[in-house]
Structure formats: structure tokens, C-alpha cells
Design a protein around this motif. Structure first.
Motif, PDB file in Angstrom:
ATOM      1  N   LYS A  24      49.060-125.471 110.896  1.00 40.32           N
ATOM      2  CA  LYS A  24      49.030-124.062 111.276  1.00 40.32           C
ATOM      3  C   LYS A  24      50.473-123.638 111.544  1.00 40.32           C
ATOM      4  CE  LYS A  24      44.516-123.501 111.451  1.00 40.32           C
ATOM      5  NZ  LYS A  24      43.827-122.549 110.601  1.00 40.32           N
ATOM      6  N   LEU A  25      51.074-122.972 110.561  1.00 37.03           N
ATOM      7  CA  LEU A  25      52.472-122.582 110.652  1.00 37.03           C
ATOM      8  C   LEU A  25      52.608-121.068 110.669  1.00 37.03           C
ATOM      9  CD1 LEU A  25      53.987-125.028 108.001  1.00 37.03           C
ATOM     10  CD2 LEU A  25      53.786-125.369 110.476  1.00 37.03           C
ATOM     11  N   ILE A  26      53.436-120.578 111.578  1.00 37.17           N
ATOM     12  CA  ILE A  26      53.764-119.156 111.641  1.00 37.17           C
ATOM     13  C   ILE A  26      55.197-119.018 111.144  1.00 37.17           C
ATOM     14  CG2 ILE A  26      54.115-117.169 113.146  1.00 37.17           C
ATOM     15  CD1 ILE A  26      52.065-118.432 115.071  1.00 37.17           C
ATOM     16  N   ARG A  27      55.355-118.290 110.034  1.00 37.98           N
ATOM     17  CA  ARG A  27      56.689-118.090 109.460  1.00 37.98           C
ATOM     18  C   ARG A  27      57.145-116.657 109.698  1.00 37.98           C
ATOM     19  NH1 ARG A  27      56.903-119.778 103.368  1.00 37.98           N
ATOM     20  NH2 ARG A  27      59.105-119.298 103.692  1.00 37.98           N
ATOM     21  N   ARG A  79      54.243-107.356 106.798  1.00 32.65           N
ATOM     22  CA  ARG A  79      53.366-108.529 106.884  1.00 32.65           C
ATOM     23  C   ARG A  79      52.952-108.902 105.465  1.00 32.65           C
ATOM     24  NH1 ARG A  79      50.940-109.439 111.745  1.00 32.65           N
ATOM     25  NH2 ARG A  79      50.851-111.545 110.907  1.00 32.65           N
ATOM     26  N   VAL A  80      53.221-110.164 105.106  1.00 38.83           N
ATOM     27  CA  VAL A  80      52.982-110.653 103.748  1.00 38.83           C
ATOM     28  C   VAL A  80      52.181-111.946 103.836  1.00 38.83           C
ATOM     29  CG1 VAL A  80      54.104-111.476 101.642  1.00 38.83           C
ATOM     30  CG2 VAL A  80      55.162-109.653 102.967  1.00 38.83           C
ATOM     31  N   PRO A  81      51.164-112.129 102.977  1.00 37.20           N
ATOM     32  CA  PRO A  81      50.438-113.396 102.985  1.00 37.20           C
ATOM     33  C   PRO A  81      51.420-114.571 102.878  1.00 37.20           C
ATOM     34  CG  PRO A  81      49.327-111.853 101.546  1.00 37.20           C
ATOM     35  CD  PRO A  81      50.642-111.218 101.947  1.00 37.20           C
ATOM     36  N   MET A  82      51.223-115.574 103.728  1.00 40.58           N
ATOM     37  CA  MET A  82      52.183-116.673 103.806  1.00 40.58           C
ATOM     38  C   MET A  82      52.386-117.355 102.449  1.00 40.58           C
ATOM     39  SD  MET A  82      52.583-119.793 106.451  1.00 40.58           S
ATOM     40  CE  MET A  82      52.098-121.298 105.659  1.00 40.58           C
ATOM     41  N   ARG A 101      70.362-113.342 107.107  1.00 38.96           N
ATOM     42  CA  ARG A 101      68.999-113.832 106.927  1.00 38.96           C
ATOM     43  C   ARG A 101      68.762-114.967 107.916  1.00 38.96           C
ATOM     44  NH1 ARG A 101      65.380-115.679 101.831  1.00 38.96           N
ATOM     45  NH2 ARG A 101      64.039-117.102 102.974  1.00 38.96           N
ATOM     46  N   SER A 102      67.650-114.887 108.582  1.00 40.21           N
ATOM     47  CA  SER A 102      67.234-116.013 109.411  1.00 40.21           C
ATOM     48  C   SER A 102      65.740-116.189 109.228  1.00 40.21           C
ATOM     49  CB  SER A 102      67.575-115.785 110.891  1.00 40.21           C
ATOM     50  OG  SER A 102      66.737-114.805 111.453  1.00 40.21           O
ATOM     51  N   GLU A 103      65.313-117.410 109.371  1.00 41.14           N
ATOM     52  CA  GLU A 103      63.890-117.720 109.251  1.00 41.14           C
ATOM     53  C   GLU A 103      63.533-118.765 110.283  1.00 41.14           C
ATOM     54  OE1 GLU A 103      60.628-119.489 106.079  1.00 41.14           O
ATOM     55  OE2 GLU A 103      62.435-118.529 105.323  1.00 41.14           O
ATOM     56  N   ASN A 104      62.362-118.603 110.856  1.00 43.76           N
ATOM     57  CA  ASN A 104      61.866-119.664 111.729  1.00 43.76           C
ATOM     58  C   ASN A 104      60.407-119.922 111.395  1.00 43.76           C
ATOM     59  OD1 ASN A 104      60.023-118.172 113.453  1.00 43.76           O
ATOM     60  ND2 ASN A 104      61.790-117.318 114.485  1.00 43.76           N
ATOM     61  N   THR A 105      60.043-121.167 111.577  1.00 49.62           N
ATOM     62  CA  THR A 105      58.668-121.593 111.353  1.00 49.62           C
ATOM     63  C   THR A 105      58.196-122.275 112.619  1.00 49.62           C
ATOM     64  OG1 THR A 105      59.097-121.912 109.000  1.00 49.62           O
ATOM     65  CG2 THR A 105      57.147-122.984 109.902  1.00 49.62           C
ATOM     66  N   GLN A 106      57.117-121.771 113.158  1.00 51.87           N
ATOM     67  CA  GLN A 106      56.547-122.328 114.385  1.00 51.87           C
ATOM     68  C   GLN A 106      55.269-123.070 114.023  1.00 51.87           C
ATOM     69  OE1 GLN A 106      55.485-119.306 117.232  1.00 51.87           O
ATOM     70  NE2 GLN A 106      54.926-120.787 118.794  1.00 51.87           N
ATOM     71  N   ASP A 107      55.212-124.347 114.375  1.00 52.12           N
ATOM     72  CA  ASP A 107      54.024-125.160 114.127  1.00 52.12           C
ATOM     73  C   ASP A 107      53.115-125.077 115.348  1.00 52.12           C
ATOM     74  OD1 ASP A 107      52.095-127.051 113.591  1.00 52.12           O
ATOM     75  OD2 ASP A 107      53.511-128.557 112.862  1.00 52.12           O
ATOM     76  N   VAL A 170      49.303-116.823 111.099  1.00 52.89           N
ATOM     77  CA  VAL A 170      49.450-117.888 110.111  1.00 52.89           C
ATOM     78  C   VAL A 170      49.225-117.329 108.705  1.00 52.89           C
ATOM     79  CG1 VAL A 170      48.391-120.016 109.230  1.00 52.89           C
ATOM     80  CG2 VAL A 170      48.893-119.794 111.674  1.00 52.89           C
ATOM     81  N   ALA A 171      48.210-116.519 108.539  1.00 55.71           N
ATOM     82  CA  ALA A 171      47.870-115.986 107.215  1.00 55.71           C
ATOM     83  C   ALA A 171      48.909-114.992 106.709  1.00 55.71           C
ATOM     84  CB  ALA A 171      46.491-115.328 107.253  1.00 55.71           C
ATOM     85  N   TYR A 172      49.472-114.178 107.607  1.00 55.63           N
ATOM     86  CA  TYR A 172      50.432-113.153 107.224  1.00 55.63           C
ATOM     87  C   TYR A 172      51.754-113.391 107.938  1.00 55.63           C
ATOM     88  CZ  TYR A 172      46.911-110.392 104.833  1.00 55.63           C
ATOM     89  OH  TYR A 172      45.964-109.975 103.948  1.00 55.63           O
ATOM     90  N   SER A 173      52.764-113.781 107.172  1.00 55.04           N
ATOM     91  CA  SER A 173      54.097-113.960 107.726  1.00 55.04           C
ATOM     92  C   SER A 173      54.683-112.597 108.050  1.00 55.04           C
ATOM     93  CB  SER A 173      54.995-114.675 106.722  1.00 55.04           C
ATOM     94  OG  SER A 173      54.519-115.977 106.475  1.00 55.04           O
ATOM     95  N   THR A 174      55.587-112.580 109.010  1.00 52.74           N
ATOM     96  CA  THR A 174      56.243-111.344 109.416  1.00 52.74           C
ATOM     97  C   THR A 174      57.672-111.338 108.887  1.00 52.74           C
ATOM     98  OG1 THR A 174      54.919-111.263 111.435  1.00 52.74           O
ATOM     99  CG2 THR A 174      56.901-109.910 111.387  1.00 52.74           C
ATOM    100  N   VAL A 175      58.043-110.232 108.257  1.00 53.54           N
ATOM    101  CA  VAL A 175      59.406-110.053 107.762  1.00 53.54           C
ATOM    102  C   VAL A 175      59.957-108.776 108.396  1.00 53.54           C
ATOM    103  CG1 VAL A 175      60.898-109.791 105.745  1.00 53.54           C
ATOM    104  CG2 VAL A 175      58.766-111.119 105.552  1.00 53.54           C
TER     105      VAL A 175
END
Length: 181
Positions: A24-27, A79-82, A101-107, A170-175
Motif C-alpha cells: 500500500k503505497l501513497i505517491r 489526482r491521477v491513478p497510481m 521536482r520532488s517525489e515521495n512514496t509512503q508505505d 493509494v489508488a490516486y497519486s497526488t501531483v
């Protein structure tokens, strides 16, 4: 200027396809863009969001007005499907230069699993209390059982609401996109 992008593979060495489905990852991605083709870039981002099956959660545009040469700017939360995030990021910035640009992924796998286990435990307790309530023969026992059942129902709804929020994240990543002309 033409847009530049950094692929997810360049950043982490792994793509979304490399992650087991059970995780379960939140990007989340944060982009700052500059362009001389402001209207075209805004249109392109909107089109790419729609093509990816996502949506624009929020947007703010700023224009200085009639006087001066101040640039226009826009901030968006998209919000975009992961599973379509990487493709979206590759195409959405066409016509713009990525200045940040920065990105983080939370498990959240362990937290999510713990909440699911808590739901199961509470449901078992609720079912047992319902059986005891059906057998209760004095008012004090009935009141105590109903009070505990009320607490369990409240806690179950709260946990299930948290799980739904996690499922969406998890389903929709946030940009987050900041675009400057």
C-alpha cells in the motif's frame, strides 16, 4: 523552451511495476514549471489528466491584470491513478521546463494491515456482544452491552473511514503543479 522530465526510474531505480501489488503505497509529486506557452501547457495538463483517468482536485490562477508585464501563474492539485502516474508525468509537462521536482512514496502497508486486523477484532467482539445481548435478562447488563456496542460501532466506522481515505490515496497519486509564465 521544451519540457524536461525525470523518469521515476531515474529517481528511485524502481518503477511502479516493480512494486508488489500487496504493498500500500501513497505517491506524491511536486512540480514547478516555467513556460512561454502558458495557455497551451494549461490545456495539455488538463487533457493529460483526463486521458489518465484522473481529475483536477483544485486549481488557482493568477493574472496581474491590464497593467505591467507580470507573468501569469497557476497552482493545481491533480489526482491521477497510481498505475498511470509515470505516463502522466512524462506527457503532462510538454512545452514547459521543470525547474523543481520532488517525489515521495509512503508505505502504509503495515498501518493498513493493522487497521484491517482491528476491524476484524471489533467485528468479532460486536457479534459476541450481540449474542450476549440476546441472552441478557437484567437491565444493567443490557445497558452495559448496548454502551459497549455503541462504542464498537463508532470505532468501526472511524477505522473504515480511515481505510477508505487510504484506499483513495493509494489508488490516486497526488501531483502538485506550480506553473509560471
Amino acid at each position: 523552451e521544451s519540457g524536461t522530465t525525470v523518469s521515476e526510474e531515474d529517481l528511485s531505480g524502481a518503477t511502479a511495476e516493480d512494486v508488489p501489488a500487496s504493498r500500500k503505497l501513497i505517491r506524491n509529486v511536486n512540480l514547478s514549471l516555467q513556460t512561454t506557452e502558458y495557455d497551451a501547457v494549461v490545456d495539455n495538463i488538463g487533457r493529460r489528466v483526463t486521458e489518465a483517468g484522473g481529475y483536477i482536485e483544485q486549481s488557482d490562477a493568477h493574472d496581474s491584470g491590464y497593467y505591467g508585464n507580470a507573468a501569469r501563474s497557476m497552482s493545481m492539485t491533480v489526482r491521477v491513478p497510481m498505475d498511470r502516474l509515470d505516463a502522466f508525468l512524462e506527457t503532462a509537462v510538454t512545452g514547459a521546463k521543470v525547474t523543481y521536482r520532488s517525489e515521495n512514496t509512503q508505505d502504509i502497508t503495515l498501518k493498513y494491515t493493522d487497521l484491517e486486523a482491528r476491524v476484524e477484532t471489533l467485528e468479532v467482539e460486536r457479534d459476541r456482544l450481540m449474542e450476549l445481548l440476546a441472552e441478557a435478562d437484567n437491565i444493567d447488563s443490557i445497558i452495559a452491552l448496548e454502551n459497549r456496542l455503541s462504542d464498537i460501532r463508532y470505532e468501526l466506522e472511524s477505522i473504515k473511514s480511515s481505510l477508505r481515505v487510504y484506499d483513495n490515496q493509494v489508488a490516486y497519486s497526488t501531483v502538485w503543479i506550480d506553473l509560471t509564465e
